[in-house]
Write an enzyme that holds these catalytic residues in place. Structure first.
Site, PDB file in Angstrom:
ATOM      1  N   HIS A   1      12.761  13.790  -4.468  1.00  0.00           N
ATOM      2  CA  HIS A   1      13.038  14.964  -5.309  1.00  0.00           C
ATOM      3  C   HIS A   1      12.106  16.120  -4.969  1.00  0.00           C
ATOM      4  O   HIS A   1      11.963  17.055  -5.752  1.00  0.00           O
ATOM      5  CB  HIS A   1      12.901  14.589  -6.783  1.00  0.00           C
ATOM      6  CG  HIS A   1      13.905  13.573  -7.226  1.00  0.00           C
ATOM      7  ND1 HIS A   1      15.101  13.918  -7.814  1.00  0.00           N
ATOM      8  CD2 HIS A   1      13.912  12.225  -7.127  1.00  0.00           C
ATOM      9  CE1 HIS A   1      15.790  12.831  -8.082  1.00  0.00           C
ATOM     10  NE2 HIS A   1      15.088  11.777  -7.669  1.00  0.00           N
TER      11      HIS A   1
ATOM     12  N   GLY B   1     -16.578   5.347   9.996  1.00  0.00           N
ATOM     13  CA  GLY B   1     -16.319   5.517   8.570  1.00  0.00           C
ATOM     14  C   GLY B   1     -14.894   5.205   8.168  1.00  0.00           C
ATOM     15  O   GLY B   1     -14.642   4.526   7.168  1.00  0.00           O
TER      16      GLY B   1
END
Length: 561
Positions: free
Chosen positions: A398, A281
């Site tokens: 940040h 998958g």
């Protein structure tokens, strides 16, 4: 490429010596203890050619691994470990179609999905490459029909929206590729991805769509994946609020191998696109699972994605270890995770289109190598797969970069950045690239007490004593930089394939079967037991916490909704 024939098609069960009992393993432990206080800043000062010696170029990609806590001797020992683990032998077994997924008795041949037209790969007398290209030809015809407007909805209108219904690799891989290659998309054909069984996702996706112009792709090999079928059922009910049962065939297609279930749903088997049990998958975006990507960017661009991945395959299988990008990436990961016990690895793409790449690599790596037993069922007594995490730059600067720069943990990182942008707004891309390069330099260099003192010339006394340690940066945080000329189908294919091969190499080193995922199944089994109990059925046999949570739900759930 010439045809290859294999007659012995049995699971690989050869038991090798435990890797952690080998002299190569012991030498790496000894080397780590001897060099653990080494600082990369000093290595760069001592060797002005370090960048050239510790980087590899391949077509539109540069892999710079010079900002790592390694010397020539480190790399020599790591390459020796790869040889002891018989990495070359395992690479050959994978490429030739041996059943290296031993627990499920399957071959691992996602590389066959990327073979160019005209190539042959014969396994047990069957040309797998021919099978792959036959499906690709059907996918191309279908894609061209939808994108060109020849495929109409039940009222005669062209398709404007495609909704992919899948989960895991049937969702995340195509989602990452479609977002990364958005500059190549057809502007009047929007592609959406739904995977979560939380009804909020599909409801919010459908609320702005029209049944007349929406095409659903149900991606489930077995056509029995519970999460996918729940969403498919919701989509079917939504569609039938406007269309008829006979119209389903114009608005639903399947990527599956279960023709009876597909037919029962109402999908024309002519619009069922198959793939094979040798496609895992998390490695399936290269197969028919990539149909939503083809619809978004066109088949020719998708072929470019396959070609880029094939280029990395050839590099991986043919380049010497010393110049092999996936092998070096993998060995550096083993160095930090197993010998430094650095238990996480961060992925930072400095490209907005690649913002979901960390999640894709997270699934690829942690579902493959997040295991405590080896391929023969033996308990491993060393650390294996790391925790993969990350976020796009510069947003991540940040957020968690504070921990990277001044925290207590060793966190190896990958920085991924294109040299050119599809959206060159004045100097914004230069600012982006400058931030990326600056972060790798800062993580490597750090900031010494002397450098801080030169910044604090106006500060003294108690204030200096408090402020000085706050501004120190230890540095010596390792990172790789993967610089792409531009994010194109070809370079994206190379990048994704490089990570796939990295994970495989690490599994070989640790003695893990990287291609099963039994840990995914257990929670699903328990969920099937709990589900009827949430409707009031008896049968509680859980721990007191789980039983308490079930009772809490029964009291507070509004059954009218």
């Amino acid at each position: 490429m010439t045809a290859r024939h294999f007659s012995d098609f049995r699971p690989v069960v050869t038991r090798q010596r435990d890797i952690n009992t080998t002299p190569a393993w012991a030498r790496l432990h000894q080397h780590q203890r001897a060099t653990r206080h080494m600082h990369m800043k000093e290595l760069f000062e001592q060797d002005p050619t370090r960048f050239e010696r510790f980087s590899v170029r391949l077509d539109g990609m540069l892999f710079d691994y010079s900002k790592n806590r390694v010397t020539d001797r480190t790399m020599e020992l790591l390459f020796d470990l790869a040889h002891v683990a018989d990495l070359s032998g395992w690479m050959r077994k994978m490429r030739q179609g041996e059943l290296i997924n031993v627990s499920e008795g399957r071959a691992v041949l996602h590389t066959a999905l990327r073979l160019p037209p005209g190539a042959k790969l014969e396994v047990n007398g069957r040309d797998l490459a021919g099978d792959v290209h036959a499906v690709l030809a059907r996918l191309r015809d279908f894609t061209d029909a939808v994108r060109g407007g020849a495929w109409k909805g039940f009222t005669g209108k062209a398709i404007t929206d495609v909704v992919n219904l899948g989960i895991g690799g049937s969702d995340l891989g195509p989602l990452v590729v479609a977002e990364a290659l958005a500059p190549y998309r057809k502007r009047d054909l929007r592609v959406h991805f739904v995977s979560n069984v939380d009804g909020q996702q599909i409801a919010r996706t459908l609320e702005s769509l029209s049944p007349e112009t929406t095409l659903f792709v149900i991606a489930s090999k077995s056509f029995s994946t519970p999460e996918t079928l729940l969403n498919a059922g919701a989509a079917r009910r939504w569609f039938l609020s406007a269309g008829r049962e006979s119209d389903i065939a114009r608005h639903f297609v399947a990527v599956s191998t279960n023709e009876p279930a597909v037919r029962k749903f109402g999908i024309d088997p002519a619009n069922m696109f198959e793939f094979w049990d040798w496609v895992g998958g998390r490695y399936s975006v290269w197969s028919a699972i990539g149909l939503p990507v083809m619809l978004a960017i066109g088949f020719d661009a998708f072929r470019g994605l396959l070609d880029g991945a094939h280029r990395m395959d050839e590099h991986f299988f043919c380049a010497p270890f010393e110049k092999n990008i996936p092998v070096i990436m993998a060995l550096l990961g083993v160095w930090y995770n197993t010998f430094y016990r650095a238990h996480t690895h961060a992925i930072m793409p400095y490209d907005h289109g690649l913002r979901r790449l960390p999640a894709h690599i997270q699934q690829l790596d942690m579902e493959s190598n997040g295991k405590r037993v080896g391929r023969h069922g033996e308990r491993l007594d060393f650390d294996t797969g790391p925790v993969i995490w990350g976020e796009e730059g510069v947003n991540s600067q940040h957020a968690f970069f504070q921990l990277l720069h001044q925290g207590t943990r060793l966190v190896p990182s990958d920085f991924i950045v294109p040299m050119n942008s599809h959206y060159p707004l004045e100097d914004q891309h230069k600012v982006l690239v400058a931030n990326c390069f600056a972060q790798t330099e800062a993580l490597m260099r750090g900031k010494t007490e002397a450098e801080v003192m030169r910044e604090l010339t106006d500060v003294s006394g108690d204030r200096l004593d408090v402020l000085l340690p706050q501004k120190l940066f230890p540095g010596n945080q390792p990172s790789n930089t993967l610089a792409l000329d531009r994010v194109t189908p070809q370079t994206l294919g190379m990048l994704l394939a490089a990570y796939e091969h990295k994970v495989f190499v690490q599994g070989v080193i640790w003695g893990i079967n990287s291609f099963d995922q039994w840990g995914v199944e257990y929670g699903k089994q328990l969920a099937s037991r709990i589900l009827p109990e949430l409707s009031g059925a008896s049968g509680f046999g859980h721990d007191c916490s789980t039983e308490g949570l079930i009772r809490h739900f029964l009291v507070h759930h509004d059954a009218s909704h």
